[in-house]
Write an enzyme that holds these catalytic residues in place. Structure first.
Site, short mmCIF file in Angstrom:
data_model
loop_
_atom_site.label_atom_id
_atom_site.label_comp_id
_atom_site.label_asym_id
_atom_site.label_seq_id
_atom_site.Cartn_x
_atom_site.Cartn_y
_atom_site.Cartn_z
N SER A 14 -13.77 44.68 11.71
CA SER A 14 -14.08 46.09 11.97
C SER A 14 -12.77 46.83 12.20
CB SER A 14 -15.10 46.26 13.09
OG SER A 14 -14.59 45.93 14.35
N HIS A 41 -17.35 46.85 9.25
CA HIS A 41 -18.19 47.82 9.96
C HIS A 41 -17.77 49.23 9.58
CE1 HIS A 41 -18.87 44.76 13.43
NE2 HIS A 41 -19.56 44.46 12.36
N ASP A 134 -19.01 40.65 16.92
CA ASP A 134 -19.72 40.30 15.69
C ASP A 134 -18.87 39.29 14.91
OD1 ASP A 134 -21.57 40.29 13.64
OD2 ASP A 134 -20.89 42.17 12.75
#
Lengths: 192, 275
Positions: A14, A41, A134
């Site tokens: 991300s 992301h 994540d």
């Protein structure tokens, strides 16, 4: 465990991961022998320029994944915003619109877990810079199915939270300096 | 080989559900279905898929909840505003030329897409001449669609979507808020037929001018996608419109040649008039 040749690279990140991808992808040869799938992301705006941006930087073919796209060697497929990207056992990708995971859709965990499920020991998972956890669970799934887990070394990462979370959760994951990741991927791709 | 066994168990579960209850998930994309089955294992406190199969075969009462886990979608009113803007600005002018209209929202889930279209048709003055068909395989989803009640905390997003889609009034004119919920005006669904219908096993039931089926086909494998698109083709009038989800297309379908791309970006297709 069989020393099966690797069959697929999955990458996730991300915040700060675009910088990392901009180093890694251009360092891979145009004839890189594995398909590459990437989740970054992004805000759920519908059109993303990520694939175009990456395409301009490297010789590999990069494009946004479409439902049921076939995995092809040397082709980089990027998850579109607002859908989870998954790998099917018939070497195609699929999407789902299920709940975000850790506030993220696409979710790195969802991609990594589906890749582990479908390709087991053939999967190389790479987790890059990012600001949440994540991908940690997904890397663990990859390792549990005999695959290989790489993590951008936290000291190199713009945002080390994501690499750190993965290294904590998945002790078999190897931290690799950004400048060596492409080389490692190449070696793994050509048999370990 | 624990996962091989699990794959076998999954196939057996799908066979069991099909033969016992005639819900056919056998042509669904496996990766996401597996995730959902795992969620079901947790929900029903089962240690294995075989155990879940045992439960569902012998206890029909858990079927609705299982269907909920396997199928329920969380959508939004006017999800992807540019899609609804394209319907409003580009499709509606064609629809105006018909004296009566049939619109099918296939896989309507909890009704978000239906209410979006019903509001759009009211705003564009087409409501009086339209019959909507809202179908889903999940009875609980259909029940929720018939209620038209959504959590109030979602309404800010819905209102913004509606505005971006070219909405002509404030969305708040279409619902009343109470106790943390927004109840959409029942007159919006006065011209809607809600029905249990499966894109996997059921057939054509009426001739449509517009079919909207968004983020349903992504859950199907290619063969099943092909079947569903064939069903849409057979259900559409000549020059009828088919709207799909943002990341769906006709490209793996045998029927692709029977449609033209009407709006490439918004995935709106037009059935050709010549076949």
């Amino acid at each position: 465990m069989n020393a099966l040749p690797a069959s697929l690279v999955v990458m996730g990140g991300s915040a700060g991961s675009l910088d990392a991808l901009s180093v890694i992808l251009p360092s891979l040869p145009d004839d890189f022998p594995l398909p590459v799938l990437i989740v970054v992301h992004l805000p759920p705006a519908r059109e993303s320029l990520l694939a175009e941006v990456l395409q301009r930087k490297c010789g590999l073919r990069v494009r946004e994944a479409e439902d049921k796209d076939e995995l092809c060697p040397g082709v980089v497929l990027v998850a579109p915003p607002d859908y989870h990207l998954l790998v099917e056992a018939d070497a195609r990708v699929s999407f789902c619109s299920d709940e975000p995971q850790l506030y993220s859709r696409p979710s790195i965990d969802v991609l990594f877990e589906s890749a582990a499920e479908a390709f087991g020991p053939g999967v190389i998972g790479l987790l890059l810079s990012g600001a949440n956890s994540d991908g940690a669970r997904g890397l663990q799934a990859i390792v549990q199915r005999g695959g290989t887990a790489l993590v951008q070394a936290p000291v190199d990462a713009h945002c080390p939270t994501m690499p750190r979370a993965a290294l904590e959760r998945c002790e078999q994951a190897r931290a690799v300096p950004l400048s060596e990741i492409a080389q490692q991927l190449q070696e793994l791709a050509h048999g370990r | 080989m624990p996962h091989r066994t699990e794959d076998l168990e999954l196939r057996l579960l799908l066979e069991a559900i099909f033969h016992r209850y005639h819900y056919d998930f056998r042509g669904y994309s496996l990766a996401s279905l597996k995730r959902r089955v795992r969620q079901a294992l947790e929900k029903f406190d089962c240690q294995s898929i075989s155990q879940l199969q045992d439960r569902v075969l012998h206890d029909a009462k858990i079927l609705p909840a299982l269907l909920g886990v396997l199928t329920v979608q969380v959508s939004e009113l006017f999800r992807d505003p540019p899609y609804f803007k394209a319907i409003r600005e580009r499709v509606v002018p064609h629809l105006r030329t018909y004296p009566s209209l049939r619109v099918w929202v296939a896989g309507c889930s909890a009704g978000e897409e239906l209410y979006s279209l019903a509001i759009l048709f009211r705003e564009e003055g087409l409501e009086e001449r339209t019959i909507f068909y809202a179908t889903d395989i999940n009875p609980e989803a259909l029940r929720r669609a018939q209620e038209g009640v959504y959590s109030l905390d979602r309404l800010q997003l819905f209102s913004e979507n509606h505005r971006q889609s070219g909405g002509r009034r404030s969305l708040s004119e279409y619902y009343t808020a109470a106790y943390g919920h927004a109840r959409f005006d029942p007159s919006l669904r006065a011209r809607t037929v809600f029905s249990d219908h499966s894109l996997v096993t059921d057939e054509v039931f009426a001739e449509m001018q517009l079919i909207s089926c968004r983020n349903v086909l992504i859950y199907f494998d290619r063969e099943l996608q092909n079947r569903a698109i064939g069903l849409f083709h057979d259900s559409l009038a000549r020059r009828g419109f088919l709207g799909l989800g943002a990341k769906e297309s006709l490209r793996f379908s045998d029927h692709a040649g029977a449609f033209e791309e009407f709006d490439r970006l918004e995935k709106i297709y037009l059935k050709r008039g010549d076949r």
